[in-house]
Design an enzyme around this catalytic site. Structure first.
Site, PDB file in Angstrom:
ATOM      1  N   LYS A  86       0.854  -1.193   0.000  1.00 57.96           N
ATOM      2  CA  LYS A  86       0.000   0.000   0.000  1.00 57.96           C
ATOM      3  C   LYS A  86       0.892   1.246   0.000  1.00 57.96           C
ATOM      4  CE  LYS A  86      -3.632   0.204   2.642  1.00 57.96           C
ATOM      5  NZ  LYS A  86      -4.453   0.131   3.881  1.00 57.96           N
TER       6      LYS A  86
HETATM    7  C1  E4P Z   1      -7.659   0.875   4.416  1.00 58.52           C
HETATM    8  O1  E4P Z   1      -6.974   0.730   3.448  1.00 58.52           O
HETATM    9  C2  E4P Z   1      -7.646   2.122   5.194  1.00 58.52           C
HETATM   10  O2  E4P Z   1      -6.394   2.240   5.778  1.00 58.52           O
HETATM   11  C3  E4P Z   1      -8.720   2.110   6.225  1.00 58.52           C
HETATM   12  O3  E4P Z   1      -9.876   1.560   5.690  1.00 58.52           O
HETATM   13  C4  E4P Z   1      -8.996   3.446   6.836  1.00 58.52           C
HETATM   14  O4  E4P Z   1     -10.165   3.310   7.589  1.00 58.52           O
HETATM   15  P1  E4P Z   1     -10.584   4.331   8.742  1.00 58.52           P
HETATM   16  O5  E4P Z   1     -10.961   5.615   8.094  1.00 58.52           O
HETATM   17  O6  E4P Z   1     -11.766   3.648   9.404  1.00 58.52           O
HETATM   18  O7  E4P Z   1      -9.413   4.454   9.659  1.00 58.52           O
END
Ligand code: E4P
Length: 223
Positions: A86
């Protein structure tokens, strides 16, 4: 449509993976830090609980493209199996995505807030983009509309990049991105468990059992 668990809680991941058909696990630095453990053994434990054939997403920390690439190679070498790196959609992140794509290392462009963020990531060669639905909504934007727009742009441009919608506060948001045509969602264990939180299911099952056992005693279908 793919379903990923957005968590690094190995017990929860194991439980959900046992019961439901899960395609893998996504993590980010905040999610890993929450577990308070050394990160590589933690990621290996997650892999053991889901199987190395399922995708595990690990986020790079470095700011500069060359360092992101080094981190991506290190993560790939340290963990066997189906790893996706990522990378936030900064300009350095996009450069790293482009370099990694040429090396055959798969990436997900994260922290996606606009359709044009996603467009640049797909052009750079990302395998996935992750629009942050609830965080967009919290900025008075429309997270679902952003997902719809990205899905439409990718379809029209024939991009080989999947929309993995992320950041959810409730199951309604998940439903709406499914209807919008996202190829996948990643949600916390609480949200995934909430998919089945319908009291009527339990009530119905109890009635079926009561009526069945009322006539046939404790006999199951096998007796
Ligand atoms: C996933 O890739 C993200 O890091 C995550 O869904 C962020 O989610 P949040 O806004 O609930 O922290």
């Amino acid at each position: 449509m793919k379903l990923f668990i957005d968590s690094a809680d190995v017990n929860k991941i194991q439980l959900l993976n046992d019961y439901y058909s899960i395609d893998g696990v996504t993590t980010n630095p905040s999610i890993i830090v929450k577990e308070g453990k050394p990160y590589l053994p933690l990621l290996k434990d997650i892999q053991s609980s889901i199987g190395t054939e399922k995708e595990l997403f690990v986020q790079a920390i470095a700011d500069m493209a060359e360092n992101i690439v080094e981190e991506a190679k290190y993560i790939q070498d340290s963990l066997q199996g189906n790893i996706v790196i990522k990378i936030p959609v900064t300009s350095e992140g996009l450069k790293a995505i482009k370099l990694l794509s040429r090396m055959g290392i798969r990436t997900l462009a994260t922290t996606v807030y606009t359709p044009m963020n996603a467009y640049l990531a797909a052009k750079a060669g990302a395998s996935y983009v992750a629009p942050y639905v609830n965080r967009i909504d919290n900025l008075s934007g429309n997270g679902i509309q952003v997902v719809k727009d990205i899905v439409e742009i990718f379809a029209k441009s024939n991009f080989n990049c999947e929309v993995l919608a992320a950041s959810f506060k409730n199951t309604q948001q998940v439903l709406e991105v499914c209807l919008a045509g996202a190829q996948g969602v990643t949600a916390s264990p609480d949200i995934i468990e909430a998919f089945l939180k319908v009291p009527s299911i339990k009530e119905n099952v109890e009635t079926f059992s009561k009526e069945w056992y009322g006539l046939y005693g404790s006999n199951s279908l096998l007796d």
